[in-house]
Scaffold this active site. Structure first.
Site: not given
Length: 434
Positions: A79, A81, A167, A182, A186-187
């Protein structure tokens, strides 16, 4: 263990151990930690920071606060990001090209944030396509197409979802430790075997200076690798839109030009660079150049376009989208050209201003409940260093109403500066971080 002791330790500059951070993350997820305590935690981290060990522990704790995926694919699960920019639609090119090269890409993406566009909003500009799906549907799309671009379920890293909202209202968004945890929680919950990060720098990015971008890239790469996911990063330029279009359907159209019609430029170049790095790191190519060549071959041969079309159909979109994409994408009723006010060279582009103008047109959200108009935005934008003459279009505005188009045009006139001398053109890729 309780939240007050964890917060007090952070306030004193002490480093909580893994067990304490795991307890706090679970408390964020199940509500045991109050909003006030979450805000105090975020502020303490923002002011005093975390050690490298604690940053990794917080990332893993937030990952493990919810569901984690595991894959049994016959190729590496990879993946990418991006930290966000304008005209950045790389994911729509990169995911199917990687799939065509033998990788599997379960890409959990987000919506627009501030002046930057969201990958999910771009995907949903395709009629009928659904990005919210359960795990079984998600796995089916990945198995069928080799890639899927979907929204995170409420079960993926719920601690991050809670802390992210806190935040946003407590002035602690800028913390490198919290940004890192953060993004990566998720990744990593997606069960990745390799990750590449596109850390943007410039007027259209959240990180405005190379030093800021490098600090974030190092934090992300070091943390991800220590957490067990082989990761590299590229620091890339965002002093102008990556693609010459901003807005959801307009950016999809740019991606389809790359996938189906062989269009070159920065969007294609960055997609192949990021994908080539992933393929090399995963052992699907013998080095970076071979990886870039493999990505380019997937584009040139049409295999990447086929994968994209298969993914779109599996996600509820048109069955033959890749072959007839022009007929499916929505078009705005008002299209105006914005003329250059004088002769010269494009010396500066305020990407953040252009991104916010797209939001004002309805192409993004000012509050979470806003409805996005997929058709609006900008197309055919000029590039840095381009020579223009008075009256030549700087770009085309796509709007729902005449008054909205006029206001957007005024923003464009201020955001694109014309000068008599040619400017220095920044490189597309500044640095590679391993």
């Amino acid at each position: 263990m309780d939240a007050r002791s964890v917060i007090a330790a952070l306030r004193r500059g002490e480093t909580p151990d893994h067990a304490a951070l795991e307890w706090f993350a679970n408390g964020l997820a199940d509500g045991v930690v109050s909003d006030a305590q979450a805000g105090a935690f975020a502020m303490a981290v923002c002011l005093n920071g975390l050690s490298e060990e604690a940053r990794v522990a917080l990332t893993l704790a937030m990952r493990d606060s919810g569901q984690t995926l595991h894959w049994t694919c016959d190729g590496p699960v990879l993946d990418k990001h991006s930290t966000g920019g304008v005209g950045d639609c790389v994911s729509l090119v990169l995911a199917p090209a990687l799939a065509a090269c033998g990788a599997y890409v379960p890409m959990i993406s987000g919506r627009g944030l501030g002046h930057t566009g969201g990958t999910l909003d771009k995907m949903e500009a395709i009629p009928g396509l659904v990005t919210a799906m359960d795990e079984a549907q998600f796995r089916h799309v990945v198995d069928t197409a080799g890639c899927a671009i979907v929204s995170a379920s409420t079960e993926i890293a719920p601690a991050d979802k809670r802390l992210y909202a806190i935040r946003d209202v407590t002035g602690t968004v800028e913390s490198l430790d919290l940004i890192t945890a953060s993004i990566l929680s998720k990744k990593l919950a997606a069960g990745l075997e390799g990750l590449v990060l596109d850390v943007k720098v410039g007027s259209g990015a959240f990180m405005k200076t190379p030093d800021e971008a490098r600090a974030l890239a190092l934090s992300l790469v070091d943390t991800a690798n220590l957490a067990g996911c082989p990761t590299s990063a590229l620091i890339t330029d965002m002093n102008q839109p990556l693609a010459p279009a901003l807005g959801n359907a307009l950016e999809v159209a740019e991606c389809m030009e790359v996938l189906c019609n062989g269009k070159g430029g920065a969007l294609a170049d960055l997609s192949t660079a990021l994908g080539g790095l992933l393929l090399a790191n995963a052992g699907l190519a013998e080095g970076l150049e071979a990886g870039i060549d493999a990505m380019q071959s997937a584009l040139d041969s049409g295999r990447a376009a086929d994968r994209f079309g298969t993914m779109v159909a599996a996600m509820g979109g048109p069955v033959r989208f890749a072959e007839n994409w022009q007929r499916y994408l929505p078009e705005a009723p008002v299209i105006h050209e914005v003329p250059a006010a004088g002769d010269g060279y494009v010396a500066e582009i305020d990407g953040e201003a252009l991104g916010l103008a797209v939001v004002a047109l309805g192409g993004g959200r000012q509050v979470e409940s806003d409805t996005v108009d997929p058709a609006v935005g900008f197309s055919e934008a000029v590039a840095l260093g381009q020579k223009v003459v008075r009256g030549q279009p700087l770009l085309r505005v796509h709007a729902a109403r005449e008054d909205a188009a006029r206001r957007a045009g005024e923003v464009v006139q201020r955001a694109i500066r014309i000068a008599s001398d040619t400017p220095d053109i920044p490189p597309l890729v500044y640095e590679r971080i391993r």
